[in-house]
Design a protein around this motif. Sequence first.
Motif, PDB file in Angstrom:
ATOM      1  N   ARG A   7       0.862  -1.179   0.000  1.00  0.00           N
ATOM      2  CA  ARG A   7       0.000   0.000   0.000  1.00  0.00           C
ATOM      3  C   ARG A   7       0.896   1.225   0.000  1.00  0.00           C
ATOM      4  O   ARG A   7       1.922   1.245   0.674  1.00  0.00           O
ATOM      5  CB  ARG A   7      -0.877   0.040   1.247  1.00  0.00           C
ATOM      6  N   SER A  26      -2.317   0.136  -4.248  1.00  0.00           N
ATOM      7  CA  SER A  26      -2.389  -1.042  -3.375  1.00  0.00           C
ATOM      8  C   SER A  26      -2.499  -2.293  -4.234  1.00  0.00           C
ATOM      9  O   SER A  26      -2.904  -2.240  -5.392  1.00  0.00           O
ATOM     10  CB  SER A  26      -3.572  -0.952  -2.421  1.00  0.00           C
ATOM     11  N   GLN A  28      -4.390  -5.894  -4.117  1.00  0.00           N
ATOM     12  CA  GLN A  28      -5.494  -6.558  -3.435  1.00  0.00           C
ATOM     13  C   GLN A  28      -5.804  -7.874  -4.132  1.00  0.00           C
ATOM     14  O   GLN A  28      -5.722  -7.963  -5.360  1.00  0.00           O
ATOM     15  CB  GLN A  28      -6.731  -5.662  -3.441  1.00  0.00           C
TER      16      GLN A  28
END
Length: 97
Positions: A7, A26, A28
């Motif tokens: 992040r 980020s 994910q």
Amino acid sequence: MALYSFRLHCQRIDRTRNMARYYALSIQPTLFGEAAVVRCWGRIGKRGGEKSEVFASEMDAAVHFLELARRKRAKGYKPVGNCGNPPGSLAFSALRP
């Protein structure tokens, strides 16, 4: 499940040009076991844009994440805090000179 937490939140502020921008990155996980690089950008205090790119492996996503971070560093963006990344992590050090 992600092996690493990537992040990054950075800003570029230039009062002489009335510029106050943010850029957030980020990595994910997706529902299908892939990794997505999610980026958000815009003027500080306003709603901006968002884009997601899906990669087959977390390693491919991490390489793309670090390349985007390097490009933003070259444009003058500076990290804001560490976004929960440990100080020695790649994501934290990507924008260090």
